[in-house]
Design an enzyme around this catalytic site. Sequence first.
Site, short mmCIF file in Angstrom:
data_model
loop_
_atom_site.label_atom_id
_atom_site.label_comp_id
_atom_site.label_asym_id
_atom_site.label_seq_id
_atom_site.Cartn_x
_atom_site.Cartn_y
_atom_site.Cartn_z
N GLY A 44 6.02 -0.94 -5.25
CA GLY A 44 5.64 0.03 -4.22
C GLY A 44 4.17 -0.14 -3.90
N GLN A 49 -4.20 1.97 -1.00
CA GLN A 49 -4.42 0.99 -2.06
C GLN A 49 -4.95 -0.34 -1.53
OE1 GLN A 49 -0.33 1.61 -3.95
NE2 GLN A 49 -1.60 1.05 -5.69
N CYS A 91 0.57 1.02 -12.06
CA CYS A 91 0.03 1.06 -10.70
C CYS A 91 -0.81 -0.18 -10.45
CB CYS A 91 -0.84 2.32 -10.55
SG CYS A 91 -1.56 2.52 -8.92
N LEU A 92 -0.62 -0.81 -9.30
CA LEU A 92 -1.41 -2.00 -8.97
C LEU A 92 -2.91 -1.70 -8.96
CD1 LEU A 92 0.63 -3.69 -6.07
CD2 LEU A 92 0.51 -4.39 -8.47
N HIS A 133 5.21 8.66 -6.58
CA HIS A 133 3.99 7.98 -7.02
C HIS A 133 3.18 7.53 -5.79
CE1 HIS A 133 1.80 4.96 -9.71
NE2 HIS A 133 1.50 4.55 -8.50
N GLU A 134 3.88 6.93 -4.82
CA GLU A 134 3.17 6.40 -3.65
C GLU A 134 2.66 7.52 -2.73
OE1 GLU A 134 2.37 3.45 -3.93
OE2 GLU A 134 3.87 2.77 -5.35
N HIS A 137 -0.58 8.79 -3.73
CA HIS A 137 -1.72 7.98 -3.24
C HIS A 137 -2.20 8.47 -1.88
CE1 HIS A 137 -2.25 4.85 -6.22
NE2 HIS A 137 -0.98 4.51 -6.20
#
Length: 165
Positions: A44, A49, A91-92, A133-134, A137
Amino acid sequence: MYKIKYIGDPILRKKSADVDTFDDKFNTFLEEMTEIMYREDGIGLAAPQIGVSKNVVILDVGELVEDESLRIFINPKILSASGSSVIEEGCLSIPGVREEVTRPEIIELEFQDETGASYTHEFDGWLARVLQHEIDHLNGILFVDHISPVKRQLLINKKTIPEKY
Ligand SMILES: [Zn+2]
């Protein structure tokens, strides 16, 4: 030209704005965002991000759920949430950190697709988890905000995450 932003970068704390133009330029952005997600091996990715404060989320949970592939959510809003589940997240933007996070299990989501068409749909399982989660962000929230203060302090002590993030 877009690059992954890491924890400590103030853009990850900004609230994103809704998308209101669904033109060719926007579609090119979506293509670039998708390339970055696959290149970075993410399941994702939220636009902030990669440094863009827009309400755009893409995901592909195909490695976890059968018959799943790329999904695009523009201006996603959670209308309601129920249940509870504990799942380990990563997470990236926070390399090297994986922690269990408790979140609702089922969400009802209002969103638009890449053409601007509107939908309301219920999601559960991995889709509901990655979406939450996204969407965090988009609101400037990181998954380490959801773990216990003690665990968070340990990550800071080990310099896995910066003291100010
Ligand atoms: Zn993330």
